[in-house]
Design a protein around this motif. Structure first.
Motif, PDB file in Angstrom:
ATOM      1  N   GLU A   1       0.830  -1.210   0.000  1.00  0.00           N
ATOM      2  CA  GLU A   1       0.000   0.000   0.000  1.00  0.00           C
ATOM      3  C   GLU A   1       0.862   1.257   0.000  1.00  0.00           C
ATOM      4  O   GLU A   1       0.546   2.236  -0.684  1.00  0.00           O
ATOM      5  CB  GLU A   1      -0.942   0.004   1.203  1.00  0.00           C
TER       6      GLU A   1
ATOM      7  N   ARG B   1       2.356   1.651  -3.554  1.00  0.00           N
ATOM      8  CA  ARG B   1       1.316   2.014  -4.518  1.00  0.00           C
ATOM      9  C   ARG B   1       0.911   3.469  -4.360  1.00  0.00           C
ATOM     10  O   ARG B   1       0.831   4.220  -5.347  1.00  0.00           O
ATOM     11  CB  ARG B   1       0.090   1.113  -4.325  1.00  0.00           C
TER      12      ARG B   1
ATOM     13  N   ILE C   1      -8.163   6.521  -5.253  1.00  0.00           N
ATOM     14  CA  ILE C   1      -8.543   5.113  -5.418  1.00  0.00           C
ATOM     15  C   ILE C   1      -8.634   4.748  -6.893  1.00  0.00           C
ATOM     16  O   ILE C   1      -8.084   3.737  -7.340  1.00  0.00           O
ATOM     17  CB  ILE C   1      -9.887   4.844  -4.701  1.00  0.00           C
ATOM     18  N   GLU C   2      -9.291   5.598  -7.662  1.00  0.00           N
ATOM     19  CA  GLU C   2      -9.494   5.321  -9.082  1.00  0.00           C
ATOM     20  C   GLU C   2      -8.169   5.253  -9.841  1.00  0.00           C
ATOM     21  O   GLU C   2      -7.906   4.295 -10.587  1.00  0.00           O
ATOM     22  CB  GLU C   2     -10.386   6.402  -9.696  1.00  0.00           C
TER      23      GLU C   2
ATOM     24  N   ARG D   1      -5.730   2.315  -8.844  1.00  0.00           N
ATOM     25  CA  ARG D   1      -6.034   0.998  -9.415  1.00  0.00           C
ATOM     26  C   ARG D   1      -5.443   0.810 -10.805  1.00  0.00           C
ATOM     27  O   ARG D   1      -5.303  -0.320 -11.274  1.00  0.00           O
ATOM     28  CB  ARG D   1      -7.555   0.809  -9.478  1.00  0.00           C
ATOM     29  N   LYS D   2      -5.111   1.906 -11.463  1.00  0.00           N
ATOM     30  CA  LYS D   2      -4.581   1.830 -12.829  1.00  0.00           C
ATOM     31  C   LYS D   2      -3.060   1.741 -12.867  1.00  0.00           C
ATOM     32  O   LYS D   2      -2.481   1.570 -13.937  1.00  0.00           O
ATOM     33  CB  LYS D   2      -5.047   3.052 -13.617  1.00  0.00           C
TER      34      LYS D   2
END
Length: 330
Positions: free
Chosen positions: A126, A129, A168-169, A172-173
């Motif tokens: 996490e 990321r 978040i959006e 995820r990519k």
């Protein structure tokens, strides 16, 4: 190179009054007045985190009273644990797993994962990321600790509220296949809670008590609570102070700055304008070993054969970038 999702000439930092008002009121993002017609979005406060962080910092303040009563060895141990904690973030989650600026063999990765659990700043997966999102979408709503939302938000406030939907959006990519393929990262993520309890609280507390007879009370508050709180704020200053105060000799169009005080508190991570300009550089600084304990550690691991393939920006590359985008201060 970090991607710039916004044009620095078009989107400016909100002024001090706007920052203070946004922080005190806990309302919409501070750039709401810069984008007419934008939907105002209220902060979704996570009260559990507010309470826990408040108690942690109160405990740290109380810990200061115990310093004169503790054995000198306990104070040295607390500082040693601070260094281990910092390395778990700087050499581990940051330079190794987030940026892949060098390679580490299995024993070193295990050590850094254990030190990262001692840091208790989210698991490696996490952390890395979110940090990649921070670089790719720096100072936008997709940046987890967007400094445009004020000092308080970028320092600690981002942990007290729900993540912005863009975080978040966009997160995820991101390509995190390397993190998913690392068994050390996955093991730490699977057993994160138990490793945090053991490494962040039990281990630092038990050693002074068992080996040289320090009281459990002093051990817990100094080697666990105070050490943990200081290490947290040292890391957070990279997100806040190093994005607001200092010069920009490498790229004046991004907000990260060179901040010597942050460098002291974050064992080498305060050369932040350099880092955002050359994020692949394992030293995170043009100056190599010049007060950069994390670089010292990585270089030592290379001497032991536990680290390899250190990436560096060349002198020509650095000078060319200074001449093209720097503010002329370095």
């Amino acid at each position: 190179m970090p991607g710039q999702a916004t044009d620095a000439g078009k989107v400016s930092f909100c002024d001090a009054k706007e920052e203070i008002r946004a922080e005190l009121e806990g309302l919409a993002f501070c750039d709401r007045q810069e984008r007419p017609g934008a939907r105002e979005q209220r902060l979704n406060i996570v009260w559990r985190n507010v309470v826990l962080m408040s108690l942690l910092h109160l405990g740290a303040v109380y810990s200061l009273v115990l310093i004169p009563k503790a054995m000198p060895l306990t104070l040295l141990w607390a500082y040693f644990c601070f260094l281990l904690t910092a390395l778990g973030v700087t050499a581990g989650a940051h330079r190794l797993w987030s940026h892949r600026s060098y390679k580490a063999k299995l024993p070193l990765r295990i050590f850094l994962a254990a030190a990262n659990s001692m840091a208790f700043q989210n698991d490696i997966f996490e952390w890395a990321r979110d940090h990649r999102a921070h670089h790719k979408y720096s100072e936008t709503d997709a940046d987890p600790h967007n400094a445009r939302r004020g000092f308080f938000f970028s320092h600690i406030g981002w942990l007290l509220v729900r993540k912005h939907p863009d975080v978040i959006e966009k997160g995820r990519k991101l390509d995190v296949s390397d993190l998913l393929a690392d068994p050390v990262v996955q093991f730490q993520r699977k057993y994160y809670k138990i490793t945090v309890v053991l490494m962040c609280f039990v281990f630092p507390t038990v050693v002074p008590w068992y080996i040289w007879g320090e009281s459990l009370w002093n051990s817990y508050f100094l080697a666990a609570i105070l050490r943990y709180t200081i290490s947290l704020n040292g890391t957070w200053l990279v997100n806040s102070a190093a994005h607001m105060y200092g010069n920009r000799p490498y790229d004046k169009h991004v907000s990260p700055r060179q901040n010597p005080l942050v460098t002291l508190g974050a064992i080498g991570e305060g050369f932040h304008n350099y880092h955002h300009t050359f994020p692949f550089d394992y030293s995170a600084s043009e100056f190599g070993l010049n007060f950069n304990p994390t670089t010292w550690f990585i270089d030592f691991m290379c001497l032991l054969g536990l680290a390899t393939d250190r990436k560096r920006a060349t002198k020509a590359m650095i000078e060319a970038r200074k001449a093209k985008t720097g503010d002329g201060s370095g």
